[in-house]
Design a protein around this motif. Structure first.
Motif, PDB file in Angstrom:
ATOM      1  N   THR A 177      88.361   9.088  73.688  1.00  0.00           N
ATOM      2  CA  THR A 177      87.511  10.108  73.292  1.00  0.00           C
ATOM      3  C   THR A 177      88.171  11.508  74.005  1.00  0.00           C
ATOM      4  OG1 THR A 177      85.930   9.850  74.524  1.00  0.00           O
ATOM      5  CG2 THR A 177      85.557   9.124  72.297  1.00  0.00           C
ATOM      6  N   THR A 205      90.379   4.738  68.343  1.00  0.00           N
ATOM      7  CA  THR A 205      89.814   6.091  68.352  1.00  0.00           C
ATOM      8  C   THR A 205      88.489   6.423  68.849  1.00  0.00           C
ATOM      9  OG1 THR A 205      88.853   5.433  66.075  1.00  0.00           O
ATOM     10  CG2 THR A 205      91.108   6.245  66.126  1.00  0.00           C
ATOM     11  N   ALA A 206      87.684   5.327  69.373  1.00  0.00           N
ATOM     12  CA  ALA A 206      86.335   5.585  69.917  1.00  0.00           C
ATOM     13  C   ALA A 206      86.596   5.333  71.366  1.00  0.00           C
ATOM     14  CB  ALA A 206      85.643   4.281  69.421  1.00  0.00           C
TER      15      ALA A 206
END
Length: 288
Positions: free
Chosen positions: A101, A96-97
């Protein structure tokens, strides 16, 4: 003057926007899809006859170095501030990072069909239709971490045996060799399934979707991944300064690899360049 390729985590918001914008521009012009087609065309496994250049061969590293350079030059014709950043998958391991993004690559694919629904390269955004592919899907797919049969990204410890090996490559110059930096980094190991996927190969499998196969270039993460792989070659060169690309001379006529691999001073298709000419890039770019 040499330009700099940065870690993706060090890009400013403006640099991310300009990188994405340049990618979308060459996609719109059709130039991006030429890179996809080239990777499909030269993705010859060592189980087939003929010359191997892109994979399962010593030229894996110079071939992708040249492809990266050509993509970077195309981007810099659009915006000369842009370079290809690298994704250090030994450190940045979250799904998720960065780089997953919304302002960069977008996130994982949805559960039903693995279609990427977020970010600038989502099909529904209308700017990233897959036109060169090995399937009939027109949308980008991902399966970060392999939901049904999870695997982990390689670690720095996994990379170390490749970087520590002073020999670039060894006979029979294919996916079966157990010594040599090239295959340890490319990641063809013994066994079947996920135990055999190492380093570069494991990252492709961890991302999943279109990154598994010849059309992997359809996912822009391909370039961030291969920029980091290229950095490993640079680090290996700095660590083993007296060692070079191998084979230095082409295999003889009685060798099973005759006319199947590219030697140091031979032309590297589809370009008029040799692996020898691609070993030192210090005058063109450096890594931060």
């Amino acid at each position: 003057m040499a330009y700099t390729r940065k870690n993706i985590t060090r890009l400013t918001a403006t640099e991310r926007r300009r990188f994405v914008g340049a990618l979308l521009d060459i996609k719109r012009s059709g130039e991006y899809d030429e890179f996809v087609r080239m990777h499909i065309d030269y993705n010859t496994p060592d189980g087939e006859s003929g010359l191997r250049t892109a994979h399962m061969a010593p030229s894996f590293l110079p071939w992708h170095r040249k492809l990266l350079l050509d993509l970077e030059r195309a981007l810099r014709r659009v915006d000369d501030s842009v370079t290809v950043p690298y994704w250090d998958w030994t450190r940045d391991r979250s799904t998720t990072a960065l780089p997953w993004t919304d302002d960069l690559l977008g996130g994982n694919g949805r559960r039903s069909d693995r279609q990427v629904m977020t970010g600038p390269f989502a099909y529904r955004a209308g700017r990233w239709k897959l036109t060169e592919n090995v399937t009939d899907r027109e949308y980008l797919t991902r399966d970060l971490g392999r939901a049904r049969d999870p695997i982990e990204l390689p670690t720095a410890k996994d990379l170390e045996p490749a970087l520590a090996d002073p020999v670039y490559d060894t006979a029979p110059w294919d996916s079966t060799v157990t010594r040599g930096f090239r295959n340890k980094l490319e990641g063809w190991g013994p066994g079947q399934g996920k135990v055999s996927w190492r380093n570069h190969n494991r990252v492709h499998r961890w991302i999943g979707g279109v990154m598994v196969g010849g059309a992997a270039v359809n996912d822009p993460v391909f370039w961030l991944h291969h920029s980091f792989v290229d950095l490993q070659w640079t680090r290996w060169q700095q660590r083993h300064r007296n060692h070079r690309y191998l084979p230095a001379d082409p295999p003889g006529e009685r060798d099973a690899q005759y006319d199947r691999v590219v030697a140091r001073h031979e032309q590297l298709p589809p370009w008029d360049v040799t692996p020898d000419e691609l070993e030192d890039m210090s005058g063109i770019y450096r890594y931060e």
